[in-house]
Design an enzyme around this catalytic site. Structure first.
Site, PDB file in Angstrom:
ATOM      1  N   GLU A  48       0.818  -1.216   0.000  1.00 30.32           N
ATOM      2  CA  GLU A  48       0.000   0.000   0.000  1.00 30.32           C
ATOM      3  C   GLU A  48       0.853   1.269   0.000  1.00 30.32           C
ATOM      4  O   GLU A  48       0.459   2.282  -0.594  1.00 30.32           O
ATOM      5  CB  GLU A  48      -0.963   0.006   1.188  1.00 30.32           C
ATOM      6  CG  GLU A  48      -2.087  -1.009   1.086  1.00 30.32           C
ATOM      7  CD  GLU A  48      -1.748  -2.369   1.677  1.00 30.32           C
ATOM      8  OE1 GLU A  48      -2.643  -3.229   1.770  1.00 30.32           O
ATOM      9  OE2 GLU A  48      -0.566  -2.562   2.050  1.00 30.32           O
ATOM     10  N   PHE A 110     -12.480  -6.534  13.421  1.00 27.04           N
ATOM     11  CA  PHE A 110     -11.343  -7.011  12.657  1.00 27.04           C
ATOM     12  C   PHE A 110     -10.942  -5.982  11.601  1.00 27.04           C
ATOM     13  O   PHE A 110     -11.760  -5.505  10.831  1.00 27.04           O
ATOM     14  CB  PHE A 110     -11.689  -8.340  11.987  1.00 27.04           C
ATOM     15  CG  PHE A 110     -10.612  -8.883  11.102  1.00 27.04           C
ATOM     16  CD1 PHE A 110      -9.410  -9.329  11.641  1.00 27.04           C
ATOM     17  CD2 PHE A 110     -10.785  -8.939   9.725  1.00 27.04           C
ATOM     18  CE1 PHE A 110      -8.404  -9.831  10.817  1.00 27.04           C
ATOM     19  CE2 PHE A 110      -9.790  -9.442   8.898  1.00 27.04           C
ATOM     20  CZ  PHE A 110      -8.593  -9.885   9.449  1.00 27.04           C
ATOM     21  N   GLN A 111      -9.671  -5.620  11.593  1.00 26.20           N
ATOM     22  CA  GLN A 111      -9.085  -4.647  10.669  1.00 26.20           C
ATOM     23  C   GLN A 111      -9.765  -3.276  10.762  1.00 26.20           C
ATOM     24  O   GLN A 111      -9.870  -2.547   9.770  1.00 26.20           O
ATOM     25  CB  GLN A 111      -9.110  -5.167   9.228  1.00 26.20           C
ATOM     26  CG  GLN A 111      -8.153  -6.345   9.013  1.00 26.20           C
ATOM     27  CD  GLN A 111      -7.902  -6.679   7.559  1.00 26.20           C
ATOM     28  OE1 GLN A 111      -8.745  -6.431   6.696  1.00 26.20           O
ATOM     29  NE2 GLN A 111      -6.747  -7.264   7.265  1.00 26.20           N
ATOM     30  N   LYS A 160     -17.969  -0.384   4.618  1.00 27.04           N
ATOM     31  CA  LYS A 160     -18.320  -1.375   3.604  1.00 27.04           C
ATOM     32  C   LYS A 160     -19.803  -1.341   3.255  1.00 27.04           C
ATOM     33  O   LYS A 160     -20.185  -1.489   2.086  1.00 27.04           O
ATOM     34  CB  LYS A 160     -17.924  -2.770   4.108  1.00 27.04           C
ATOM     35  CG  LYS A 160     -18.091  -3.878   3.080  1.00 27.04           C
ATOM     36  CD  LYS A 160     -17.544  -5.198   3.617  1.00 27.04           C
ATOM     37  CE  LYS A 160     -17.648  -6.306   2.567  1.00 27.04           C
ATOM     38  NZ  LYS A 160     -17.087  -7.586   3.089  1.00 27.04           N
ATOM     39  N   MET A 467      24.308   9.288   3.614  1.00 30.49           N
ATOM     40  CA  MET A 467      24.109  10.618   4.191  1.00 30.49           C
ATOM     41  C   MET A 467      24.235  10.587   5.708  1.00 30.49           C
ATOM     42  O   MET A 467      24.769  11.523   6.318  1.00 30.49           O
ATOM     43  CB  MET A 467      22.743  11.181   3.779  1.00 30.49           C
ATOM     44  CG  MET A 467      22.563  12.641   4.138  1.00 30.49           C
ATOM     45  SD  MET A 467      23.733  13.723   3.272  1.00 30.49           S
ATOM     46  CE  MET A 467      22.907  13.920   1.697  1.00 30.49           C
TER      47      MET A 467
END
Length: 566
Positions: A48, A110-111, A160, A467
């Site tokens: 993602e 969940f999630q 959803k 760096m």
């Protein structure tokens, strides 16, 4: 239509043809709708964060809205770094995530994560859609908001059940933005005419406002000596006679010295970032400040302006150009002084003529700049290679230089290059990266292979976090801590595992042929460039120091020699 189908219809109405995403449970209704809608090209990235950074690169290269999509929970949290990157660089982006069904919000389902709460500081606005009939208006408002004024990401979190619910309201149409008006510029023009040593300072706001042509007309008409920020590289074009280069921590001595000596600083589309200004109390100490920007929040934020002008940059630059055409500025002595500064204090990098000598970063980038076509798009990662590109590559347009400025996101370059290649299918797109940055999002090699994108990858490998190592050497008594990467994988074998051809070079006499080989190849290819571990970026200003106190390689070597003798 249900909510998911309406999202795709909104994409079509707003001419959004390419989106970057990764499916999951709560966003699945949208992916189901994609099966029946061939008008939208969905690019499946492999993480993602890659989706968000690819959408960012797409927006930077095209000037259009970038779109990324993910599911709830870890899908949404994985987007956050990429969205924060877009926010810090003012990149227009629409972010759409699925959320658990409305009835489960707040139950630790969940999630489930609180996307609205987590993202408030990294977006222009966040929405949690509470009903399907709200969705049309929110979508249109979000797309306009992301692209208007100072651009930035807007996040829409959609439960959803809303994606599945039927929409009963008519699509909401956002009214067209008002016509841009030019503010009164008489005071700004008067200050310019009264100045003997005016300096033009431009940043990323020029391309964000699509004001590249207006800026170049003004710069050519005024003949003002000019400096650019990291995000402003390319504003003056490749062949500007008055451009002194990038200022700041790794800027040219010419640019920093001109800022120190000028008596008026005309800042256009820049926010006086600390990496550009150094210690603010010693920045442009002799100068009045005229600050022109689209965002009033940036004006007087870090330094009080003698005159502040907020408005549309195209209109403002057009009016300034007309005024100076009627009566040009009389600054011949200052122009000559700045030309001398440019000759003696511009970015220097000797091309090593020893064929078996190790490859140096600056010399490699200068060769790349000479060989690559003018319309090449370079997506950099973050580190020493990023600064070498900024210093030594000659860009003809700001949209050809994609770099993570405000957030400094390692792993930006590869997905950004993917987004840029989807934005411009014809141009050559290069990802110039370091060995540390490359490993951050190396999974996106699979995305390049899946879509057979002709992206070229250049991995500048010094087997360390260069760096960080440089700052530890210079400012922490050379006490190295957790920067060693000498256990890197074989990058050539790694690329070939993704069915991407690759080759390695480690000598000066191999540089030109290596560059020409990857540029000529009809498809994706990786060039592994081995460079010396101890090589540094010069010049450099100590973090928090004054730009007048630049350290260059000559001074450092002299100090080392004196220390060895003692």
């Amino acid at each position: 239509m249900n909510g998911a189908q309406h999202i795709l219809e909104a994409f079509h109405r707003h001419n959004i043809q390419t989106v970057f995403g990764y499916p999951g449970g709560c966003i699945m209704p949208l992916y189901d709708a994609l099966v029946d809608d061939v008008r939208v090209e969905h690019v499946l990235c492999r993480h993602e964060q890659g989706c968000a950074l690819a959408a960012d690169g797409y927006a930077r290269a095209s000037g259009k809205l970038g779109v990324c999509i993910a599911t709830s929970g870890p899908g949404a949290t994985n987007l956050i770094t990429g969205v924060a990157n877009a926010h810090r660089d003012s990149i227009p982006m629409l972010v759409i995530t699925g959320q658990v069904p409305s009835a489960l919000i707040g139950t630790d389902a969940f999630q489930e994560t609180d996307v609205l709460g987590m993202t408030l500081g990294i977006v222009k606005h966040s929405y949690l859609v509470e009903s399907a009939d709200e969705l049309p208006g929110i979508l249109d408002s979000a797309m306009q908001l992301a692209q208007s004024g100072r651009p930035g990401p807007v996040w829409i979190d959609i439960p959803k059940d809303v994606l599945l619910a039927e929409i009963t309201t008519s699509p909401f149409t956002t009214p067209a933005p008002p016509q841009a008006e030019c503010p009164d510029l008489a005071s700004a023009i008067a200050l310019l005419r009264a100045s003997r040593k005016p300096l033009l300072y431009s940043g990323g706001g020029i391309s964000l406002a699509h004001a590249e042509n207006s800026f170049r007309e003004f710069a050519e008409c005024s003949e003002l000596p000019a400096v650019v920020t990291l995000k402003g590289i390319g504003n003056p074009g490749k062949y500007s006679a008055h451009n002194l280069g990038m200022l700041g921590m790794h800027g040219s001595r010419a640019a920093n010295q001109a800022v120190d000596e000028c008596d008026l600083l005309l800042v256009i589309g820049a926010r006086l970032d600390d990496r550009a200004t150094g210690r603010m109390d010693s920045f442009a100490p002799n100068a009045r400040l005229v600050h022109i920007d689209a965002d009033s929040a940036e004006i007087n934020k870090l330094r009080r302006a003698e005159l502040a002008v907020r408005g549309d940059l195209n209109a403002i630059l057009g009016e300034l150009t007309r005024a100076l055409r009627e009566a040009p500025l009389a600054i011949n002595d200052w122009q000559k002084q700045c030309q001398n500064l440019r000759t003696t204090g511009g970015f220097q990098a000797a091309d090593n003529e020893e064929p078996l000598a190790p490859i140096t970063g600056p010399a490699f980038i200068r060769q790349l700049s000479r060989v690559a076509p003018d319309d090449t798009i370079i997506a950099c990662d973050v580190g020493q290679h990023q600064m070498w590109v900024a210093q030594h590559y000659q860009f003809d347009h700001p949209r050809h230089h994609l770099t993570s400025g405000g957030l400094g996101t390692m792993g930006f370059g590869l997905p950004a290059a993917i987004g840029a290649q989807f934005a411009d299918r014809q141009s050559t797109v290069l990802n110039v990266t370091g060995d540390g940055s490359f490993m951050m999002n190396a999974q996106e090699l699979a995305t390049i292979r899946r879509y057979n994108l002709p992206v070229k990858l250049i991995v500048m490998d010094n087997q360390c976090l260069g760096m960080v190592r440089q700052q530890q050497e210079l400012f922490y008594n050379n006490r190295e801590s957790q920067i060693n990467l000498d256990d890197n994988p074989d990058f050539v074998a790694m690329a070939r595992a993704f069915d991407i051809p690759a080759l390695k070079i480690d000598r000066t006499d191999q540089v030109r042929r290596g560059i020409e080989t990857i540029l000529a190849y009809n498809g994706p290819m990786l060039l592994h460039v081995a460079i010396a571990r101890e090589e540094n970026v010069w010049p450099i200003v100590k973090p928090g120091g004054s730009n007048k106190e630049m350290i260059n390689e000559t001074r450092r070597c002299a100090a080392d020699k004196k220390e060895r003798v003692a």
